[in-house]
Design an enzyme around this catalytic site. Sequence first.
Site, PDB file in Angstrom:
ATOM      1  N   HIS A 154     -11.483  -9.220 -11.887  1.00  0.00           N
ATOM      2  CA  HIS A 154     -12.254  -8.791 -10.473  1.00  0.00           C
ATOM      3  C   HIS A 154     -12.269  -7.454 -10.383  1.00  0.00           C
ATOM      4  O   HIS A 154     -11.386  -6.520 -10.527  1.00  0.00           O
ATOM      5  CB  HIS A 154     -11.325  -9.443  -9.470  1.00  0.00           C
ATOM      6  CG  HIS A 154     -12.246  -9.394  -8.310  1.00  0.00           C
ATOM      7  ND1 HIS A 154     -11.592  -9.446  -7.098  1.00  0.00           N
ATOM      8  CD2 HIS A 154     -13.565  -9.634  -7.877  1.00  0.00           C
ATOM      9  CE1 HIS A 154     -12.409  -9.375  -5.859  1.00  0.00           C
ATOM     10  NE2 HIS A 154     -13.563  -9.395  -6.409  1.00  0.00           N
ATOM     11  N   ASP A 187     -30.801   1.851 -19.850  1.00  0.00           N
ATOM     12  CA  ASP A 187     -32.143   1.890 -20.756  1.00  0.00           C
ATOM     13  C   ASP A 187     -31.790   3.024 -21.886  1.00  0.00           C
ATOM     14  O   ASP A 187     -30.716   3.463 -22.052  1.00  0.00           O
ATOM     15  CB  ASP A 187     -33.078   2.545 -19.943  1.00  0.00           C
ATOM     16  CG  ASP A 187     -32.915   4.000 -19.236  1.00  0.00           C
ATOM     17  OD1 ASP A 187     -32.222   4.851 -19.935  1.00  0.00           O
ATOM     18  OD2 ASP A 187     -33.332   4.222 -18.296  1.00  0.00           O
ATOM     19  N   HIS A 197     -29.164   8.937  -9.107  1.00  0.00           N
ATOM     20  CA  HIS A 197     -29.022   8.617 -10.419  1.00  0.00           C
ATOM     21  C   HIS A 197     -27.698   9.656 -10.810  1.00  0.00           C
ATOM     22  O   HIS A 197     -27.117   9.033 -11.988  1.00  0.00           O
ATOM     23  CB  HIS A 197     -30.300   9.196 -11.282  1.00  0.00           C
ATOM     24  CG  HIS A 197     -30.469   9.037 -12.503  1.00  0.00           C
ATOM     25  ND1 HIS A 197     -30.110   7.785 -13.124  1.00  0.00           N
ATOM     26  CD2 HIS A 197     -30.614   9.861 -13.353  1.00  0.00           C
ATOM     27  CE1 HIS A 197     -30.180   7.997 -14.443  1.00  0.00           C
ATOM     28  NE2 HIS A 197     -30.500   9.076 -14.862  1.00  0.00           N
ATOM     29  N   TYR A 234     -35.067   4.840 -15.098  1.00  0.00           N
ATOM     30  CA  TYR A 234     -34.134   4.267 -14.296  1.00  0.00           C
ATOM     31  C   TYR A 234     -33.796   3.034 -14.165  1.00  0.00           C
ATOM     32  O   TYR A 234     -33.548   2.268 -13.453  1.00  0.00           O
ATOM     33  CB  TYR A 234     -34.662   4.916 -12.896  1.00  0.00           C
ATOM     34  CG  TYR A 234     -34.600   6.403 -12.672  1.00  0.00           C
ATOM     35  CD1 TYR A 234     -33.911   7.114 -12.873  1.00  0.00           C
ATOM     36  CD2 TYR A 234     -36.133   6.580 -12.508  1.00  0.00           C
ATOM     37  CE1 TYR A 234     -33.994   8.618 -12.669  1.00  0.00           C
ATOM     38  CE2 TYR A 234     -36.244   8.240 -12.285  1.00  0.00           C
ATOM     39  CZ  TYR A 234     -35.203   9.101 -12.555  1.00  0.00           C
ATOM     40  OH  TYR A 234     -35.485  10.509 -12.394  1.00  0.00           O
ATOM     41  N   SER A 235     -34.058   2.415 -15.303  1.00  0.00           N
ATOM     42  CA  SER A 235     -33.556   0.877 -15.547  1.00  0.00           C
ATOM     43  C   SER A 235     -32.025   0.771 -16.053  1.00  0.00           C
ATOM     44  O   SER A 235     -31.787   0.387 -16.975  1.00  0.00           O
ATOM     45  CB  SER A 235     -34.555   0.373 -16.648  1.00  0.00           C
ATOM     46  OG  SER A 235     -35.920   0.443 -16.264  1.00  0.00           O
ATOM     47  N   ASN A 236     -31.219   1.144 -15.030  1.00  0.00           N
ATOM     48  CA  ASN A 236     -29.813   1.341 -15.300  1.00  0.00           C
ATOM     49  C   ASN A 236     -29.036   0.730 -13.988  1.00  0.00           C
ATOM     50  O   ASN A 236     -29.542   0.887 -13.044  1.00  0.00           O
ATOM     51  CB  ASN A 236     -29.201   2.693 -15.545  1.00  0.00           C
ATOM     52  CG  ASN A 236     -30.290   3.563 -16.406  1.00  0.00           C
ATOM     53  OD1 ASN A 236     -30.367   3.235 -17.337  1.00  0.00           O
ATOM     54  ND2 ASN A 236     -30.786   4.480 -15.808  1.00  0.00           N
TER      55      ASN A 236
END
EC number: 5.4.99.62
Length: 128
Positions: A20, A28, A95, A117-119
């Site tokens: 947890h 990316d 970012h 920014y596909s993170n």
Amino acid sequence: MKKTGIFNSEISRVIAKLGHKDKIAIVDLGFPIPSHVERIDIVLDFGRPTFEEVLKVILKELEVEQVILAHESSKKFEQIIKENIPRVEFLKISHEELKKLTNDVVAVIRTGDVVPYSNAILVSGVIF
């Protein structure tokens, strides 16, 4: 031979050991991964697999209570996450802050996605 679930042994191992509040990142193609963090590189080709393709598979085995993403991420990217994890809590940071947070993740899964920014960092939840 394993019959169901995630067949990538590295990803399966990492998810199995998460507790947890532990974190993993899905990033990316161009994201800078800290050298001391476990890197699971699954890039097959320019653009493949996408962030969404990887997220869908990971969600088969991982309970996620929070997603951390950059303010710079597109609305479409945020929508992809909302469609796949409908009731998840979001935390938006810069970012630069997201890059710093990857110093504390259990592992980083590098996709072939080329959309800027596909993170995201996924925070592990509990199933009860």
